[in-house]
Design a protein around this motif. Structure first.
Motif, short mmCIF file in Angstrom:
data_model
loop_
_atom_site.label_atom_id
_atom_site.label_comp_id
_atom_site.label_asym_id
_atom_site.label_seq_id
_atom_site.Cartn_x
_atom_site.Cartn_y
_atom_site.Cartn_z
N ARG A 177 0.84 -1.21 0.00
CA ARG A 177 0.00 0.00 0.00
C ARG A 177 0.87 1.25 0.00
NH1 ARG A 177 -4.52 -2.39 3.46
NH2 ARG A 177 -3.27 -1.90 5.28
N THR A 178 1.98 1.20 0.71
CA THR A 178 2.88 2.34 0.77
C THR A 178 3.44 2.68 -0.60
OG1 THR A 178 3.51 1.88 3.07
CG2 THR A 178 5.05 3.18 1.77
N ASP A 179 3.86 1.66 -1.34
CA ASP A 179 4.47 1.90 -2.65
C ASP A 179 3.48 2.46 -3.66
OD1 ASP A 179 6.69 1.77 -4.48
OD2 ASP A 179 5.79 -0.01 -5.36
N LEU A 180 2.20 2.14 -3.50
CA LEU A 180 1.20 2.56 -4.48
C LEU A 180 1.01 4.08 -4.54
CD1 LEU A 180 -1.58 -0.16 -4.04
CD2 LEU A 180 -0.23 0.30 -6.11
N VAL A 181 1.42 4.79 -3.50
CA VAL A 181 1.21 6.25 -3.48
C VAL A 181 2.50 7.03 -3.71
CG1 VAL A 181 -0.76 6.01 -1.94
CG2 VAL A 181 1.50 6.44 -0.97
N ALA A 182 3.54 6.35 -4.17
CA ALA A 182 4.85 7.02 -4.31
C ALA A 182 4.94 7.80 -5.62
CB ALA A 182 5.97 5.99 -4.22
N PHE A 183 3.94 8.64 -5.90
CA PHE A 183 4.03 9.55 -7.03
C PHE A 183 4.94 10.71 -6.64
CE2 PHE A 183 0.04 7.54 -8.38
CZ PHE A 183 0.28 7.41 -9.74
N GLY A 184 5.74 11.19 -7.62
CA GLY A 184 6.61 12.33 -7.35
C GLY A 184 7.86 11.99 -6.59
N LEU B 97 6.18 8.30 2.59
CA LEU B 97 6.48 8.16 4.02
C LEU B 97 5.28 8.37 4.93
CD1 LEU B 97 10.04 9.75 4.35
CD2 LEU B 97 9.39 7.35 4.04
N PRO B 98 4.36 9.33 4.65
CA PRO B 98 3.19 9.45 5.53
C PRO B 98 2.37 8.17 5.60
CG PRO B 98 3.41 11.42 4.18
CD PRO B 98 4.40 10.41 3.65
N VAL B 99 2.18 7.49 4.47
CA VAL B 99 1.43 6.24 4.47
C VAL B 99 2.21 5.17 5.23
CG1 VAL B 99 0.45 4.42 3.03
CG2 VAL B 99 0.27 6.81 2.32
N MET B 100 3.52 5.10 5.01
CA MET B 100 4.35 4.13 5.72
C MET B 100 4.25 4.34 7.23
SD MET B 100 8.45 3.41 5.43
CE MET B 100 8.41 2.58 3.85
N ARG B 101 4.35 5.59 7.66
CA ARG B 101 4.27 5.89 9.10
C ARG B 101 2.92 5.47 9.67
NH1 ARG B 101 1.65 9.71 11.80
NH2 ARG B 101 2.30 10.06 13.97
N PRO C 145 4.49 -3.52 -6.21
CA PRO C 145 3.61 -2.77 -7.12
C PRO C 145 4.36 -2.06 -8.23
CG PRO C 145 2.94 -2.43 -4.85
CD PRO C 145 4.26 -3.14 -4.81
N SER C 146 5.52 -1.47 -7.92
CA SER C 146 6.31 -0.79 -8.94
C SER C 146 6.73 -1.75 -10.04
CB SER C 146 7.56 -0.16 -8.31
OG SER C 146 7.22 0.86 -7.42
N LEU C 147 7.18 -2.93 -9.67
CA LEU C 147 7.61 -3.91 -10.67
C LEU C 147 6.43 -4.40 -11.51
CD1 LEU C 147 10.18 -5.96 -8.56
CD2 LEU C 147 10.66 -4.24 -10.30
N LEU C 148 5.26 -4.53 -10.89
CA LEU C 148 4.08 -4.94 -11.64
C LEU C 148 3.70 -3.86 -12.67
CD1 LEU C 148 1.84 -6.56 -8.87
CD2 LEU C 148 3.04 -7.73 -10.73
N PHE C 149 3.78 -2.61 -12.27
CA PHE C 149 3.51 -1.51 -13.21
C PHE C 149 4.47 -1.58 -14.39
CE2 PHE C 149 1.27 0.95 -9.79
CZ PHE C 149 0.11 1.19 -10.51
N LEU C 150 5.74 -1.87 -14.11
CA LEU C 150 6.73 -1.88 -15.18
C LEU C 150 6.48 -2.97 -16.21
CD1 LEU C 150 10.13 -1.15 -13.38
CD2 LEU C 150 8.66 0.42 -14.63
N LEU C 151 5.84 -4.08 -15.79
CA LEU C 151 5.61 -5.18 -16.71
C LEU C 151 4.78 -4.76 -17.92
CD1 LEU C 151 4.91 -8.11 -14.22
CD2 LEU C 151 6.97 -7.76 -15.60
N THR C 152 3.94 -3.77 -17.72
CA THR C 152 3.09 -3.31 -18.82
C THR C 152 3.11 -1.80 -18.94
OG1 THR C 152 0.86 -3.49 -19.77
CG2 THR C 152 1.01 -3.21 -17.39
N ALA C 153 4.19 -1.18 -18.42
CA ALA C 153 4.23 0.28 -18.36
C ALA C 153 4.20 0.91 -19.75
CB ALA C 153 5.49 0.73 -17.60
#
Length: 450
Positions: free
Chosen positions: A290-297, A303-307, A363-371
Motif C-alpha cells: 500500500r505504501t508503494d502505491l502512493v509514491a508519485f513524485g 512516508l506518511p502512508v508508511m508511518r 507494485p512498482s515492478l508490476l507496473f513496469l511489466l506493462t508500463a
C-alpha cells in the motif's frame, strides 16, 4: 539516499518531457560538469550501437556497482544513463529517455524503476529482476545490518544521544523535501486548498489513503481544461517517423497483458501463502505494498502512508523508532523506502526484512511489466492528469502532516531544535544529506559527553 530533490509537476509536458512533466532531456544529459566531455568521447556511433544485450552476470554486476553508490535519489539518473548508454552501450539515447519518461508516469522509486526497466528492455522479465536485485542488494544489506545493531542496542545511552541528533536532521530533511514538493506542485489556489484539507484530515489520524482518494475525486471536478493540458494525439505519420516520440498504441499490448497477469497471479499466491502461514508477515507485506502505491513524485511522498501503517495502524514501533529507521535510510544508498527493511527486521528479523523489502517494490515492478502500454493509453487522458495533479497536491499536504508528527516526537530541548535548523540550512546549501545526518549524530554524542 534521500529523495529530497523531487521532480517537476504534472502540467503540460513540453517537448522532451515525460508524461508527468519531468524533464527527461535534462536528466538524460547528466550533470553539466563532466557528462558532455564523456559523451563526446564515449557516445556510440549510429552504425555500431547499441551493443547486443548483456548476460545476466554482467547486468547484475553493473547495477550492483550503481546500487553501491546510489546516494541522492533521482540525482543518480545521470549515472545510470552514463553506464547503460555511454560506457556499456546497451541502450541508445532515445530508448533511455523513453524509459525515464515511462518510469516517471507510474508510482515508485524512480531510479530503481529505471534500472529495472533497463533490464526489462535488455533481457525481458528475467533481466528486469536481475537489474532490480543488483541495484537494491547493497542498500538492503546495509540497512538490514544497521537494523540488527539498532534493535539490539537502541536503549544504550550512546545510541539514544546519536539518534536524537539524527531525528532532528530527519525533520530538516522532511521540511526541505516538503517545501520543494510544495513549490513544484502547489501552483494554483485549488492545489493549495487540496493540500491544506488533506493535511488537516491526516492530522485527525485518518488513514492517509482516505484523504488522498478524496483529493483525487475533488481534482477531477475542480481542475479546468487549461489547468491540465495534455500531449497532442499521435498521428499515423508521427508513429512511423523515426524519433517522433509517439508510442504505437497496440504495440506489445498482448505481451504486457500476459506479463501483468502472470505477475498478479504470483503476487496473489505469495500473499495467500503468507496469510495462511504467517499472518503477521502478511500484514507487513500488504502494508508495504500500500505504501508503494502512493509514491508519485518520488519515494519521499510515500512516508506518511508508511508511518501510518507502521506506527498508528499496526503499532510495530513508536514514532521515535520509525524516524530512526528513516534516518538510517538517509545514510545508506538506494531509495528511501528501503527503510522498509528496518521495519521488517522489527517484525520478524531477517525474514521480516526480506518480506518487507520485496513487498515495498512489488507494485512498482508490476507496473513496469506493462508500463509501455499503460503510459501510451493514459498519458493523453485529461482525467488521468487531473487525478495525478490532485494526488501530488494531496501528497504535499500529507508530507506536512508528517512534519507535524515528527515535531511532536522530538524532545523539547534546545539542541534538537538547533540541529534541525542547522540541518535545514545545510540542505538548502546543497550539502549531501548523508553528511548532514552523520554530522548531527556526532554533534549530539559530543554534547552528551561534554
Amino acid at each position: 539516499m534521500a529523495d529530497t530533490a523531487q521532480h517537476a509537476g504534472h502540467h503540460a509536458p513540453p517537448e522532451g518531457q515525460g508524461p508527468c512533466g519531468r524533464d527527461t532531456n535534462e536528466i538524460a544529459k547528466g550533470d553539466a560538469t563532466g557528462t558532455a566531455a564523456v559523451a563526446n568521447e564515449a557516445a556510440p556511433q549510429p552504425d555500431d550501437a547499441p551493443h547486443r544485450p548483456p548476460g545476466h552476470a554482467a547486468l547484475f554486476l553493473s547495477f550492483l556497482r550503481v546500487g553501491l553508490t546510489a546516494f541522492g535519489g533521482p540525482a543518480m539518473l545521470p549515472h545510470v544513463r552514463r553506464m547503460v548508454v555511454e560506457r556499456r552501450r546497451w541502450l541508445d539515447e532515445k530508448s533511455f529517455k523513453a524509459t525515464v519518461a515511462i518510469c516517471q508516469a507510474v508510482p515508485g522509486a524512480t531510479v530503481m524503476q529505471v534500472s529495472a526497466h533497463c533490464g526489462l528492455k535488455l533481457r525481458g522479465v528475467p533481466g528486469m529482476l536481475t537489474a532490480f536485485a543488483g541495484f537494491v542488494l547493497p542498500a538492503f544489506a546495509m540497512i538490514t545490518t544497521l537494523a540488527a545493531l539498532y534493535w539490539q542496542n537502541h536503549e544504550l545511552p550512546a545510541f539514544q544521544h546519536a539518534f536524537t541528533g539524527i531525528k532532528a536532521v530527519t525533520l530538516a530533511i522532511m521540511v526541505h523535501g516538503g517545501m520543494d514538493f510544495a513549490v513544484r506542485y502547489l501552483r494554483s489556489w485549488a492545489d493549495r486548498v487540496i493540500a491544506l484539507a488533506v493535511c488537516g484530515l491526516a492530522l485527525l489520524e485518518l488513514h492517509p489513503l482516505l484523504p488522498l482518494g478524496l483529493a483525487v475525486a475533488a481534482g477531477l471536478l475542480v481542475y479546468r481544461e487549461e489547468d491540465v493540458p495534455v500531449p497532442q494525439p499521435c498521428t499515423k505519420t508521427a508513429q512511423t517517423m523515426p524519433g517522433a516520440g509517439c508510442p504505437r498504441e497496440n504495440r506489445n499490448f498482448r505481451k504486457g497483458a500476459i506479463r501483468l497477469t502472470a505477475g498478479l497471479a504470483l503476487t496473489l499466491t505469495f500473499l495467500v501463502v503468507l496469510a495462511l502461514a504467517a499472518p503477521r508477515l502478511y500484514e507487513l507485506a500488504v502494508s508495504m505494498m500500500r505504501t508503494d502505491l502512493v509514491a508519485f513524485g518520488g519515494a519521499l511522498a510515500s512516508l506518511p502512508v508508511m508511518r501510518h501503517e507502521v506506527v498508528e495502524l499496526r503499532g510495530w514501533m513508536p514514532d521515535s523508532a520509525f524516524l530512526d529507521g528513516i534516518a538510517i535510510g538517509q545514510v545508506t544508498p538506494g531509495p528511501i523506502i528501503m527503510a522498509s527493511a528496518f521495519i521488517g527486521w522489527r517484525v520478524d528479523q531477517l525474514l521480516g526484512a526480506v518480506i518487507a523489502a520485496v513487498s515495498i517494490f512489488t507494485p512498482s515492478l508490476l507496473f513496469l511489466l506493462t508500463a509501455d502500454t499503460l503510459v501510451s493509453l493514459i498519458e493523453r487522458s485529461r482525467l488521468y492528469h487531473r487525478g495525478v495533479r490532485a494526488s501530488l497536491a494531496a501528497l504535499s499536504g500529507l508530507l506536512f502532516s508528517l512534519v507535524v508528527a515528527v515535531v511532536r516526537s522530538l524532545p523539547p530541548e534546545p539542541l534538537p531544535a538547533l540541529l534541525a535548523i542547522g540541518g535545514f540550512v545545510a540542505l538548502w546549501r546543497k550539502v549531501d544529506p548523508g553528511i548532514v545526518v552523520i554530522g548531527a549524530a556526532a554533534i549530539s554524542v559530543l554534547s552528551a559527553l561534554l
